[in-house]
Write an enzyme that holds these catalytic residues in place. Structure first.
Site, PDB file in Angstrom:
ATOM      1  CG  HIS A 107      -2.047   1.111   0.775  1.00  0.00           C
ATOM      2  ND1 HIS A 107      -2.934   1.020  -0.271  1.00  0.00           N
ATOM      3  CD2 HIS A 107      -2.188   2.354   1.264  1.00  0.00           C
ATOM      4  CE1 HIS A 107      -3.606   2.160  -0.382  1.00  0.00           C
ATOM      5  NE2 HIS A 107      -3.172   2.990   0.533  1.00  0.00           N
ATOM      6  CG  HIS A 140      -8.697   1.641  -7.541  1.00  0.00           C
ATOM      7  ND1 HIS A 140      -9.034   2.909  -7.143  1.00  0.00           N
ATOM      8  CD2 HIS A 140      -7.663   1.256  -6.725  1.00  0.00           C
ATOM      9  CE1 HIS A 140      -8.258   3.280  -6.129  1.00  0.00           C
ATOM     10  NE2 HIS A 140      -7.411   2.291  -5.861  1.00  0.00           N
ATOM     11  CG  PHE A 141      -4.345  -1.047 -10.731  1.00  0.00           C
ATOM     12  CD1 PHE A 141      -3.869  -1.109 -12.012  1.00  0.00           C
ATOM     13  CD2 PHE A 141      -4.670  -2.230 -10.081  1.00  0.00           C
ATOM     14  CE1 PHE A 141      -3.734  -2.324 -12.648  1.00  0.00           C
ATOM     15  CE2 PHE A 141      -4.540  -3.451 -10.712  1.00  0.00           C
ATOM     16  CZ  PHE A 141      -4.069  -3.501 -12.009  1.00  0.00           C
ATOM     17  CG  HIS A 142      -5.371   0.724 -15.758  1.00  0.00           C
ATOM     18  ND1 HIS A 142      -5.642  -0.577 -15.414  1.00  0.00           N
ATOM     19  CD2 HIS A 142      -4.245   0.662 -16.506  1.00  0.00           C
ATOM     20  CE1 HIS A 142      -4.734  -1.391 -15.945  1.00  0.00           C
ATOM     21  NE2 HIS A 142      -3.868  -0.658 -16.609  1.00  0.00           N
ATOM     22  NE  ARG A 175      -6.472  -7.714  -9.753  1.00  0.00           N
ATOM     23  CZ  ARG A 175      -5.644  -7.124  -8.878  1.00  0.00           C
ATOM     24  NH1 ARG A 175      -6.023  -6.940  -7.621  1.00  0.00           N
ATOM     25  NH2 ARG A 175      -4.461  -6.707  -9.236  1.00  0.00           N
ATOM     26  NE  ARG A 176      -3.694 -10.639  -8.877  1.00  0.00           N
ATOM     27  CZ  ARG A 176      -4.259 -10.309  -7.709  1.00  0.00           C
ATOM     28  NH1 ARG A 176      -5.346 -10.926  -7.295  1.00  0.00           N
ATOM     29  NH2 ARG A 176      -3.717  -9.388  -6.958  1.00  0.00           N
ATOM     30  CE1 TYR A 225      -1.981   7.196  -0.828  1.00  0.00           C
ATOM     31  CE2 TYR A 225      -1.434   5.325   0.551  1.00  0.00           C
ATOM     32  CZ  TYR A 225      -2.380   6.143  -0.039  1.00  0.00           C
ATOM     33  OH  TYR A 225      -3.714   5.908   0.147  1.00  0.00           O
TER      34      TYR A 225
END
Ligand code: HAS
Length: 552
Positions: free
Chosen positions: A221, A372-374, A437-438, A225
């Site tokens: 996580h 979300h992560f894109h 996913r994956r 950041y």
């Protein structure tokens, strides 16, 4: 104007890092293109190449290699610009760190290409890669630490020469990010050195899966950041200068970075909310802390709005939103980063959904998370890095950012935005429908699963169209980088590209904000509270340990 040009040697260091970053970016985006077509059943890979091999390369090259090398290029040039050129010793350590990071990267890449490490970027046990893959990961981290400590040494020298002064905002933020990175990496270093390497080389028989995943997310996580904070540095320090304004509040900016050091680490369990073996109380505690780490992002949003509005009004903007039109929309260095910020509004909201215990049940392990992560790392972070590239590369190479290259840069950010909007929206919707996913394409036998492949927006075709636009945009970006580095006309005294650093008024900033011992101490206490008992439970009540699985 030369604008405090940094030394040729420091420029070379930063440019070399950028070169590695964009080489990884090119291969990584090509892997992404292959993936969207495979998932759509429009492409079958040759027998010697596997979907999960491509997916591992995609994740590692873009999320880890591109970001890390670019971030260090930004740190090197910005620190050299604000604190003065590196001494030969510090520069030497930075180079040493660069080479160790690069050797680690090469080892990891070779293992993936050899088909010995299709374990994805999270390398979850009990999937097992070749031992050298983990050695490569360890070298990668050690290399970044060497560079990080070299930058800290340079900063400490500056502090010694400027007793009682607060460091420039850019340097403060760099040091905060490095502190966060070093503490975060302790988790991944522990699992790689003490669990994966002995297990992969056959020195131990089994692996404690829950412990390895928890140590990974202890790192995983704050890793996000580590990507986000350099983007925030650009938002706080670079953007105000580009628009002709100043930093809204120096103490707010510093406080937000301090809060990231405190709250970004003891929250890894929000990636493991569905996993057994962690008592609900610890999941709950880390979820509460996750909501604390949202605060510095909200402070950043507030600060950015204030910066824009103040500058827009200075330029004559009237009424509630009249100031918006006064912002320099024709300057791609600003527009790129502004769009990056806009993407972070739904991106951050998605994060809050993910972190909410019950809603996480709906989206966990679905394509929603990929969406979300894109729209977090893939746009707010990556597009901020593009916005930086447009001036950082010519600043370092001494070339001009010509009008025609500026037009291309606009086209590049427009295509990236459209591609990402299409792809990530489709991914979010597919995730809500339950698409996992994956996974590569499989001939699903269930009606609701087949719905993933038709419909107007919520389908894999939209995802593939978005992915293709993104790839074209990536090629355009590489073309721009090559031009800015080697081919654009050389700049002269009148056309020199500058490194924008905004004025930040430190007169009201409390000195304790730069008391690193205090913040590191509190961070350690929070980590100890959140992790000591659950991790020791996992060790004390460890299962026999899992054997290796290689599904490829
Ligand atoms: Fe996340 C999963 C929660 C932020 C990346 N996240 C992931 C994964 C990645 C990732 C890579 O709680 C997948 C990992 C994997 O492979 O399994 N995420 C959060 C939360 C936040 C958050 C609470 N994530 C990020 C950022 C990332 C990132 C940033 C990359 C850089 N995330 C999760 C959770 C999961 C997760 C769960 C696990 C899901 C699961 O079950 O697997 C927060 O930090 C978000 C706070 C942000 C905001 C937005 C503030 C808005 C700003 C823009 C302002 C705009 C302006 C423009 C000023 C509240 C700052 C001006 C506009 C005008 C109109 C004038």
């Amino acid at each position: 104007m030369k604008d405090a040009m940094i030394s040729v040697k420091d420029r070379k260091l930063a440019l070399t890092n950028i070169g590695v970053a964009y080489a990884a970016f090119l291969i990584g985006t090509l892997c992404g293109l292959l993936q969207v077509f495979i998932r759509n059943d429009a492409l079958t890979l040759p027998g010697w190449l596997d979907y999960y091999q491509v997916l591992t390369a995609h994740g590692l090259l873009l999320a880890i290699v591109f970001t890390t090398f670019f971030i260090f290029a930004f740190f090197h040039s910005g620190i050299s610009r604000t604190l003065g050129d590196f001494s030969p010793k510090v520069r030497g350590w930075n180079w040493a760190g660069f080479w160790v990071t690069l050797i680690g990267t090469m080892l990891v890449v070779v293992m993936i290409v050899a088909g010995q490490a299709s374990v994805l970027y999270t390398f979850y046990a009990p999937l097992q890669a070749h031992g050298l893959f983990y050695v490569g990961l360890a070298l990668f981290v050690i290399g970044t630490w060497i560079q990080g400590f070299a930058l800290i040494a340079h900063y400490l020298k500056w502090k010694k020469q400027h007793k009682g002064e607060l460091s420039p905002l850019f340097a403060f933020m760099t040091i905060a990010t490095i502190i966060l990175w070093v503490i975060a990496c302790l988790g991944v270093v522990a699992t790689v050195l003490f669990q994966f390497i002995p297990w992969a080389f056959g020195w131990t028989n089994g692996i404690n899966v829950e412990l390895s995943r928890s140590l990974f997310w202890y790192f995983g996580h704050p890793l996000v950041y580590f990507w986000l904070l350099p983007a925030y540095m650009a938002w706080y320090v670079v953007v105000p200068k580009i628009i002709g304004g100043r930093v809204f509040s120096d103490s707010l900016a510093r406080l937000s970075f301090v809060l990231f050091i405190l709250f970004s680490i003891p929250v890894g369990f929000h990636h493991q909310l569905t996993e057994p073996g962690i008592a609900s109380f610890w999941k709950f505690l880390q979820t509460v802390l996750t909501f604390m780490v949202i605060i510095p992002s909200l402070m950043t949003a507030f600060s950015m709005f204030a910066t824009f509005e103040m500058r827009g009004r200075e330029l004559g903007g009237r009424g509630l939103f009249g100031w918006v039109s006064k912002l320099p929309w024709k300057d791609v260095r600003f527009t790129s980063i502004f769009i990056a910020m806009l993407f972070f509004i739904p991106g951050g909201a998605g994060g809050i959904i993910n972190a909410s215990f019950q809603m996480n049940e709906v989206i966990h392990n679905t394509l929603w998370v990929v969406g979300h992560f894109h729209i977090t790392v893939g746009t707010p972070v990556a597009m901020t890095f593009f916005g930086l590239t447009f001036w950082l590369v010519p600043y370092l190479s001494g070339r001009r950012f010509t009008k025609s290259l500026q037009r291309m840069a606009f086209l590049q950010i427009a295509t990236w935005s459209v591609g990402m909007l299409l792809m990530s929206t489709a991914q979010h919707l597919l995730g809500l429908l339950g698409a996992p996913r994956r996974t590569a394409y499989t001939g699903y036998q269930h009606d609701s699963a087949l719905a993933w492949f038709d419909g107007v927006l919520s389908n894999h075709v939209t995802m593939a169209v978005g992915g293709s636009i993104l790839f074209l945009s990536a090629i355009l970006l590489i073309y721009i980088v090559v031009q800015l580095w080697w081919l654009a006309p050389k700049s002269d005294e009148n056309s020199y590209v500058t490194f924008p650093i905004a004025t930040s008024d430190t007169s009201a900033t409390p000195a304790f904000l730069e008391n690193w011992k205090l913040w590191i101490g509190i961070a350690i206490v929070l980590i100890a509270v959140a992790y000591t008992i659950p991790l020791s439970d996992m060790i004390q009540h460890a299962p026999p340990g899992s054997g290796r699985f290689q599904t490829w």
